[in-house]
Design an enzyme around this catalytic site. Structure first.
Site, PDB file in Angstrom:
ATOM      1  N   ALA A  66       0.861  -1.168   0.000  1.00  0.00           N
ATOM      2  CA  ALA A  66       0.000   0.000   0.000  1.00  0.00           C
ATOM      3  C   ALA A  66       0.910   1.235   0.000  1.00  0.00           C
ATOM      4  O   ALA A  66       2.063   1.152   0.434  1.00  0.00           O
ATOM      5  CB  ALA A  66      -0.883  -0.006   1.235  1.00  0.00           C
ATOM      6  N   GLU A 109      -0.541  -9.250  -0.517  1.00  0.00           N
ATOM      7  CA  GLU A 109      -1.972  -9.488  -0.265  1.00  0.00           C
ATOM      8  C   GLU A 109      -2.779  -9.461  -1.565  1.00  0.00           C
ATOM      9  O   GLU A 109      -3.719 -10.235  -1.738  1.00  0.00           O
ATOM     10  CB  GLU A 109      -2.497  -8.438   0.722  1.00  0.00           C
TER      11      GLU A 109
HETATM   12  C1  HXC Z   1       5.033   4.417  -1.178  1.00  0.00           C
HETATM   13  C2  HXC Z   1       6.906   3.453  -2.080  1.00  0.00           C
HETATM   14  C3  HXC Z   1       6.561   2.199  -1.522  1.00  0.00           C
HETATM   15  C4  HXC Z   1       5.345   2.145  -0.745  1.00  0.00           C
HETATM   16  C5  HXC Z   1       8.412   1.968  -2.591  1.00  0.00           C
HETATM   17  N1  HXC Z   1       8.039   3.244  -2.745  1.00  0.00           N
HETATM   18  N2  HXC Z   1       7.514   1.310  -1.852  1.00  0.00           N
HETATM   19  N3  HXC Z   1       6.146   4.548  -1.916  1.00  0.00           N
HETATM   20  N4  HXC Z   1       4.632   3.269  -0.618  1.00  0.00           N
HETATM   21  N5  HXC Z   1       4.909   1.001  -0.205  1.00  0.00           N
HETATM   22  C6  HXC Z   1       8.763   4.283  -3.480  1.00  0.00           C
HETATM   23  C7  HXC Z   1       9.974   4.790  -2.713  1.00  0.00           C
HETATM   24  O1  HXC Z   1       9.597   5.748  -1.752  1.00  0.00           O
HETATM   25  C8  HXC Z   1      10.796   5.376  -3.843  1.00  0.00           C
HETATM   26  O2  HXC Z   1      10.278   6.641  -4.167  1.00  0.00           O
HETATM   27  C9  HXC Z   1      10.524   4.429  -4.994  1.00  0.00           C
HETATM   28  O3  HXC Z   1       9.296   3.766  -4.679  1.00  0.00           O
HETATM   29  C10 HXC Z   1      11.607   3.381  -5.170  1.00  0.00           C
HETATM   30  O4  HXC Z   1      11.773   2.711  -3.948  1.00  0.00           O
HETATM   31  P1  HXC Z   1      13.201   2.538  -3.232  1.00  0.00           P
HETATM   32  O5  HXC Z   1      12.939   2.284  -1.800  1.00  0.00           O
HETATM   33  O6  HXC Z   1      14.104   3.673  -3.579  1.00  0.00           O
HETATM   34  O7  HXC Z   1      13.734   1.212  -3.964  1.00  0.00           O
HETATM   35  P2  HXC Z   1      14.692   0.082  -3.373  1.00  0.00           P
HETATM   36  O8  HXC Z   1      15.828   0.691  -2.611  1.00  0.00           O
HETATM   37  O9  HXC Z   1      14.993  -0.830  -4.537  1.00  0.00           O
HETATM   38  O10 HXC Z   1      13.800  -0.704  -2.309  1.00  0.00           O
HETATM   39  C11 HXC Z   1      12.662  -1.402  -2.737  1.00  0.00           C
HETATM   40  C12 HXC Z   1      11.792  -1.834  -1.521  1.00  0.00           C
HETATM   41  C13 HXC Z   1      11.481  -0.606  -0.666  1.00  0.00           C
HETATM   42  C14 HXC Z   1      12.559  -2.873  -0.699  1.00  0.00           C
HETATM   43  C15 HXC Z   1      10.523  -2.490  -2.078  1.00  0.00           C
HETATM   44  O11 HXC Z   1      10.966   0.438  -1.499  1.00  0.00           O
HETATM   45  C16 HXC Z   1      10.495  -0.848   0.429  1.00  0.00           C
HETATM   46  O12 HXC Z   1      10.840  -1.407   1.478  1.00  0.00           O
HETATM   47  N6  HXC Z   1       9.224  -0.416   0.237  1.00  0.00           N
HETATM   48  C17 HXC Z   1       8.207  -0.513   1.239  1.00  0.00           C
HETATM   49  C18 HXC Z   1       7.749  -1.923   1.410  1.00  0.00           C
HETATM   50  C19 HXC Z   1       6.674  -2.026   2.480  1.00  0.00           C
HETATM   51  O13 HXC Z   1       6.927  -1.714   3.659  1.00  0.00           O
HETATM   52  N7  HXC Z   1       5.439  -2.411   2.099  1.00  0.00           N
HETATM   53  C20 HXC Z   1       4.348  -2.525   3.007  1.00  0.00           C
HETATM   54  C21 HXC Z   1       3.581  -1.231   3.022  1.00  0.00           C
HETATM   55  S1  HXC Z   1       2.274  -1.254   4.200  1.00  0.00           S
HETATM   56  P3  HXC Z   1      11.231   7.956  -4.242  1.00  0.00           P
HETATM   57  O14 HXC Z   1      10.254   9.059  -4.534  1.00  0.00           O
HETATM   58  O15 HXC Z   1      11.922   8.047  -2.945  1.00  0.00           O
HETATM   59  O16 HXC Z   1      12.156   7.632  -5.393  1.00  0.00           O
HETATM   60  C22 HXC Z   1       1.077  -2.189   3.460  1.00  0.00           C
HETATM   61  C23 HXC Z   1      -0.170  -2.384   4.269  1.00  0.00           C
HETATM   62  C24 HXC Z   1      -1.277  -2.954   3.453  1.00  0.00           C
HETATM   63  O17 HXC Z   1       1.184  -2.644   2.370  1.00  0.00           O
HETATM   64  C25 HXC Z   1      -2.566  -2.792   4.177  1.00  0.00           C
HETATM   65  C26 HXC Z   1      -3.757  -2.875   3.251  1.00  0.00           C
HETATM   66  C27 HXC Z   1      -4.001  -1.708   2.395  1.00  0.00           C
END
Ligand code: HXC
Length: 258
Positions: free
Chosen positions: A66, A112
């Protein structure tokens, strides 16, 4: 309202393909994307020529969860009042078969989303995970429920409590993923599986999907009874008459979806 297309939609004969299209955010599932995705699923569900649906991301990311930037400041009341999350359930209720084509990150809401589909075709590079615990929350779109049903309590508990990612091979060994294929083939393989199912009698496909999903929710007697009712009901379809006649006449059946 933004006119940006957060998804791309195309058809390949009887297969509808929805591709998530936010490469700049690794397909993070913001409200606009989810609204467009659910609308596309509903359109395909309502379109008689479409018999199976593929949901794909890019090679680098199916979806990284998300959109954290949309919810970091939210209160519980705001989250609860948001119709967005309940819209997620719509995908799992689609009557047509759905296949997730997963490559790269399928994290949080991305994992999910894949699990809300009926089947998952994964590339060798696919990385799954429920990392919500690492940002102070828990899965909110089915992660604790679907992952547990798919891979068992102990594994789900460890993965959700640690936020550890897992590979396509692990996901396959645990029964979460149907098959693991080379990166360059993940979309083709998902479409191939969709085409194979799309050629089957659609009323029977939908009944089978319904019965299998119920197997996870109800006790065995209830499930067996439901299966039997669906089985009987299929004798009211032209495709049952055609399928059995074709067998007896030693020819290929011509299913019409009636
Ligand atoms: C918003 C996101 C994002 C996310 C990545 N981005 N994931 N933006 N929400 N979930 C954005 C980053 O901010 C970044 O933008 C760009 O995408 C590239 O990501 P990087 O982090 O620079 O890439 P990398 O170093 O290769 O790392 C990839 C990654 C990491 C490991 C996937 O991005 C990450 O950990 N993302 C979050 C994963 C996460 O926690 N997901 C769960 C979310 S909570 P900029 O602008 O900085 O370039 C969830 C709850 C669901 O899903 C509940 C139901 C709705």
């Amino acid at each position: 309202m933004s006119a940006k297309k957060e998804i791309l939609v195309e058809t390949d004969g009887p297969v509808g393909v929805i591709t998530l299209n936010r490469p700049e955010a690794l397909n993070a599932l913001n409200h606009a994307l989810m609204e467009q995705l659910i609308a596309a699923v509903e359109d395909f569900e309502a379109a008689p020529p479409i018999r199976a649906i593929v949901i794909a991301g890019s090679e680098r990311a199916f979806a990284a969860g998300a959109d954290i930037k949309e919810m970091d400041q939210a209160t519980p009341a705001q989250m609860k009042a948001d119709p967005h999350l309940s819209r997620w359930d719509r995908l799992g209720k689609c009557s047509k078969p759905t296949i997730a084509a997963v490559s790269g990150f399928a994290l949080g809401g991305g994992c999910e989303l894949a699990m809300a589909c009926d089947m998952i075709v994964a590339s060798e590079s696919a990385v799954f995970g429920q990392p919500e615990i690492l940002i102070g929350v828990i899965p909110g779109a089915g992660g604790t429920q679907r992952l547990t049903r798919a891979i068992g309590k102990s594994r789900a508990m460890e993965l959700v409590l640690t936020g550890r990612r897992f590979t396509a091979r692990e996901a396959h060994a645990w029964g979460l993923v149907n098959r693991v294929v080379p990166v360059e083939a993940f979309l083709t393989e998902a479409k191939k599986l969709a085409q194979e199912i799309a050629a089957k009698p659609p009323i029977a496909v939908s009944a089978a999907k319904d019965a299998i999903n119920k197997a996870l929710d109800v006790d065995l007697d209830t499930g067996l009874s439901l299966e039997r009712q669906l089985f009987y009901s299929l004798f009211d379809t032209q495709d049952q008459k055609e399928g059995m006649k074709a067998f007896i006449e030693k020819r290929e059946p011509r299913f019409v979806g009636k």
